[in-house]
Design an enzyme around this catalytic site. Sequence first.
Site: not given
Ligand SMILES: NC(=O)c1ccc[n+]([C@@H]2O[C@H](COP(=O)([O-])OP(=O)(O)OC[C@H]3O[C@@H](n4cnc5c(N)ncnc54)[C@H](OP(=O)(O)O)[C@@H]3O)[C@@H](O)[C@H]2O)c1
Length: 241
Positions: A136-137, A140
């Site tokens: 992964h990137h 993560k």
């Molecule tokens: N199930 C699936 O198919 C799948 C696929 C891809 C990813 N994922 C999972 O989904 C999650 C998110 O992935 P992503 O790639 O979108 O990550 P990301 O780009 O880091 O986005 C997460 C978002 O949530 C926000 N956030 C973090 N802590 C927060 C808080 N306390 N209150 C409110 N917002 C908050 C972050 O804000 P900040 O930037 O300010 O921290 C950011 O905007 C990860 O756990 C990843 O492993 C799951």
Amino acid sequence: MLRICIIGYGKMGHEVERVARERGHSIPLIVDRNNHNEINSDKFKNVDVAIEFTSPQIAKQNVQACFDAGVPVVCGTTGWNDQLSDMIEKARQGRGTLFYASNFSIGVNIFFKLNQLAASILSRVEDYKPSIIEIHHTQKLDAPSGTAISLANIINAHMPSYSGWSLLPNNITDDKIPIQAVREGAVPGTHMVTFESDQDIIRLTHEAKSRKGFALGAVLAAEFIYNRKGFYNMDNLINFD
Ligand SMILES: NC(=O)c1ccc[n+]([C@@H]2O[C@H](COP(=O)([O-])OP(=O)(O)OC[C@H]3O[C@@H](n4cnc5c(N)ncnc54)[C@H](OP(=O)(O)O)[C@@H]3O)[C@@H](O)[C@H]2O)c1
């Protein structure tokens, strides 16, 4: 057309927004870190469904807020398995509506079924040892990925000589499935399962080309649960029979 709240406006939140709009849904509210208190607002209570992709530290609180507001929630955040089972139980008791998947890609869920078939056949014919590599990137947060853990659980369930997994380079006993987590570049998600005997190697690989497949699965899940109660997962969305 659904009114969807996006919780977490990062890489997945942006992709979900694109796919949801393409499918004719509206996004009246986006909750991110800078306006997190809006999850308690009347505007939030008026959406049909929420889609949550944030971080393992806040996922449980977000899902609970959705339960409290009576908003069905699709959650894809990984890395909070210890607390997730409580929320699944609450949903099963009718105290909220939750759709959870460690991976929303339809292709990955087909890949799960192929690994289930491989594990059940190989456990009967030869001494094949399973192992998993996930790539992964670099941003993560959790390791191993939720998808790698799901793969290990599927293989465990069909190969009786294995119970559990271990993340390399930790010490590993013969009954654990080794998982190697690699973090490089901008890789959206690659999972490689190897079954190795003394004679040969069988390898199954799934490689996501972008995040669109995850986002589409999450939006399809939202369309599936917005008027239901209880707990759902990808087996409810995809008919494999
Ligand atoms: N199930 C699936 O198919 C799948 C696929 C891809 C990813 N994922 C999972 O989904 C999650 C998110 O992935 P992503 O790639 O979108 O990550 P990301 O780009 O880091 O986005 C997460 C978002 O949530 C926000 N956030 C973090 N802590 C927060 C808080 N306390 N209150 C409110 N917002 C908050 C972050 O804000 P900040 O930037 O300010 O921290 C950011 O905007 C990860 O756990 C990843 O492993 C799951």
